[in-house]
Design a protein around this motif. Structure first.
Motif, PDB file in Angstrom:
ATOM      1  N   THR A  15    -103.729 -18.148 -80.274  1.00 45.95           N
ATOM      2  CA  THR A  15    -103.657 -17.118 -81.019  1.00 45.95           C
ATOM      3  C   THR A  15    -102.681 -16.088 -80.151  1.00 45.95           C
ATOM      4  O   THR A  15    -101.479 -15.683 -80.517  1.00 45.95           O
ATOM      5  CB  THR A  15    -104.761 -16.138 -81.135  1.00 45.95           C
ATOM      6  N   LEU A  16    -102.667 -16.194 -78.941  1.00 44.05           N
ATOM      7  CA  LEU A  16    -101.943 -15.134 -78.035  1.00 44.05           C
ATOM      8  C   LEU A  16    -100.584 -16.068 -78.114  1.00 44.05           C
ATOM      9  O   LEU A  16     -99.687 -15.256 -78.039  1.00 44.05           O
ATOM     10  CB  LEU A  16    -102.486 -15.133 -76.612  1.00 44.05           C
ATOM     11  N   THR A  17    -100.544 -17.417 -77.909  1.00 39.39           N
ATOM     12  CA  THR A  17     -99.245 -18.046 -78.039  1.00 39.39           C
ATOM     13  C   THR A  17     -98.498 -17.726 -79.283  1.00 39.39           C
ATOM     14  O   THR A  17     -97.354 -17.645 -78.981  1.00 39.39           O
ATOM     15  CB  THR A  17     -99.406 -19.490 -77.731  1.00 39.39           C
ATOM     16  N   SER A  18     -99.149 -17.916 -80.120  1.00 41.62           N
ATOM     17  CA  SER A  18     -98.608 -17.460 -81.537  1.00 41.62           C
ATOM     18  C   SER A  18     -97.816 -15.953 -81.514  1.00 41.62           C
ATOM     19  O   SER A  18     -96.981 -15.798 -82.163  1.00 41.62           O
ATOM     20  CB  SER A  18     -99.549 -17.560 -82.661  1.00 41.62           C
ATOM     21  N   PHE A  61     -96.651  -8.290 -72.016  1.00 40.01           N
ATOM     22  CA  PHE A  61     -98.211  -8.142 -71.728  1.00 40.01           C
ATOM     23  C   PHE A  61     -99.088  -9.142 -72.251  1.00 40.01           C
ATOM     24  O   PHE A  61    -100.078  -9.349 -71.603  1.00 40.01           O
ATOM     25  CB  PHE A  61     -98.439  -6.609 -72.304  1.00 40.01           C
ATOM     26  N   PHE A  62     -98.789  -9.581 -73.445  1.00 39.08           N
ATOM     27  CA  PHE A  62     -99.527 -10.688 -73.925  1.00 39.08           C
ATOM     28  C   PHE A  62     -99.490 -12.012 -72.983  1.00 39.08           C
ATOM     29  O   PHE A  62    -100.530 -12.713 -73.025  1.00 39.08           O
ATOM     30  CB  PHE A  62     -99.142 -11.118 -75.434  1.00 39.08           C
ATOM     31  N   ALA A  63     -98.074 -12.262 -72.704  1.00 39.26           N
ATOM     32  CA  ALA A  63     -97.957 -13.273 -71.892  1.00 39.26           C
ATOM     33  C   ALA A  63     -98.555 -13.154 -70.546  1.00 39.26           C
ATOM     34  O   ALA A  63     -98.929 -14.280 -69.996  1.00 39.26           O
ATOM     35  CB  ALA A  63     -96.438 -13.352 -71.542  1.00 39.26           C
ATOM     36  N   LEU A  64     -98.999 -11.864 -70.015  1.00 37.20           N
ATOM     37  CA  LEU A  64     -99.744 -11.705 -68.703  1.00 37.20           C
ATOM     38  C   LEU A  64    -101.140 -12.418 -68.816  1.00 37.20           C
ATOM     39  O   LEU A  64    -101.644 -12.911 -67.970  1.00 37.20           O
ATOM     40  CB  LEU A  64     -99.556 -10.232 -68.461  1.00 37.20           C
ATOM     41  N   ALA A  65    -101.609 -11.928 -70.052  1.00 34.34           N
ATOM     42  CA  ALA A  65    -103.070 -12.618 -70.158  1.00 34.34           C
ATOM     43  C   ALA A  65    -102.828 -14.313 -70.355  1.00 34.34           C
ATOM     44  O   ALA A  65    -103.952 -15.079 -69.803  1.00 34.34           O
ATOM     45  CB  ALA A  65    -103.742 -12.225 -71.490  1.00 34.34           C
ATOM     46  N   TYR A  73     -99.582 -17.821 -62.266  1.00 34.80           N
ATOM     47  CA  TYR A  73     -99.016 -16.893 -61.271  1.00 34.80           C
ATOM     48  C   TYR A  73     -98.701 -17.267 -60.058  1.00 34.80           C
ATOM     49  O   TYR A  73     -99.062 -18.222 -59.718  1.00 34.80           O
ATOM     50  CB  TYR A  73    -100.268 -15.223 -61.170  1.00 34.80           C
ATOM     51  N   ILE A  74     -98.114 -16.224 -59.253  1.00 32.49           N
ATOM     52  CA  ILE A  74     -97.671 -16.765 -58.121  1.00 32.49           C
ATOM     53  C   ILE A  74     -98.741 -17.145 -57.251  1.00 32.49           C
ATOM     54  O   ILE A  74     -99.772 -16.258 -56.769  1.00 32.49           O
ATOM     55  CB  ILE A  74     -96.518 -15.447 -57.255  1.00 32.49           C
ATOM     56  N   ALA A  75     -98.693 -18.285 -56.563  1.00 36.95           N
ATOM     57  CA  ALA A  75     -99.853 -18.684 -55.758  1.00 36.95           C
ATOM     58  C   ALA A  75     -99.305 -19.412 -54.568  1.00 36.95           C
ATOM     59  O   ALA A  75     -98.268 -20.025 -54.630  1.00 36.95           O
ATOM     60  CB  ALA A  75    -100.773 -19.746 -56.469  1.00 36.95           C
ATOM     61  N   LEU A  76    -100.032 -19.507 -53.377  1.00 33.87           N
ATOM     62  CA  LEU A  76     -99.338 -20.263 -52.457  1.00 33.87           C
ATOM     63  C   LEU A  76    -100.236 -21.706 -52.414  1.00 33.87           C
ATOM     64  O   LEU A  76    -101.010 -21.896 -51.280  1.00 33.87           O
ATOM     65  CB  LEU A  76     -99.685 -19.457 -50.993  1.00 33.87           C
ATOM     66  N   ASP A  77     -99.872 -22.639 -53.041  1.00 33.88           N
ATOM     67  CA  ASP A  77    -100.284 -23.804 -53.206  1.00 33.88           C
ATOM     68  C   ASP A  77    -100.388 -24.678 -51.803  1.00 33.88           C
ATOM     69  O   ASP A  77    -101.107 -25.305 -51.559  1.00 33.88           O
ATOM     70  CB  ASP A  77     -99.796 -24.716 -54.463  1.00 33.88           C
TER      71      ASP A  77
END
Length: 187
Positions: A15-18, A61-65, A73-77
């Motif tokens: 739904t959010l992707t749509s 804002f939808f893409a944030l969720a 999100y930015i991570a230090l893999d």
């Protein structure tokens, strides 16, 4: 229960992707329409730029969720790969809780902004619920409609963070936990 949660998670993601796809399409359509009307017909709509910006804001804002849920999100893999699996798990869960806190801040102060925001967009019309029916209002959309995405997104971010934590705990217990999309941790 796990199957039901997975099904709900998939529905919410789709739904959010749509919504994001529709908002992106609207943003492009509003921009193209405004440019054509401005430079070809020399009669630009007063609402074109505003709807483009609002579509962009709501899209982000939808893409944030979605980003929180997918842990994109930015991570230090690289650092996680150097740490013991349990330590990297704890650090990731800490960051998920920080993001959950951000979602709470967005909800609390977002609701305050929506309820106290004054002003109207003079170039926008809107629909309102009055006397049990939807009524077309021919002028001045309240600005609080535009910022209503902040508490909505805050709620979605909180739900996504909780879902991410639950998923990670389940995967850690079953031995399939990943700290990165490409590397598995063997506990």
């Amino acid at each position: 229960m796990l199957a039901a949660m997975s099904f709900i998670d998939r529905i919410v993601r789709n739904t959010l992707t749509s919504f994001c796809a529709i908002l992106l399409l609207l943003m492009v359509a509003f921009t193209v329409y405004s440019v054509v009307m401005r430079y070809v017909f020399e009669n630009p709509p007063v609402w074109g730029d505003l709807l483009t910006v609002l579509s962009n804001i709501w899209l982000v804002f939808f893409a944030l969720a979605l980003t929180v849920r997918d842990k994109d999100y930015i991570a230090l893999d690289l650092i996680y790969s150097w740490l013991p699996p349990k330590v990297s798990f704890c650090i990731q869960q800490f960051w998920s809780m920080v993001i959950f806190g951000l979602g709470l801040v967005m909800i609390i102060w977002g609701i305050e902004v929506v309820t106290t925001m004054g002003g109207k967009y003079w170039e926008m019309w809107y629909f309102a619920w009055e006397d049990g029916q939807i009524v077309f209002k021919p002028n001045y959309m309240p600005k609080k409609y535009a910022v209503a995405i902040v508490p909505i997104s805050g709620f979605l971010v909180c739900v996504a963070a909780i879902a991410s934590i639950c998923e990670d705990v389940f995967r850690l217990r079953t031995g399939t936990y990943k700290w990165s999309k490409n590397v598995d941790i063997q506990s």
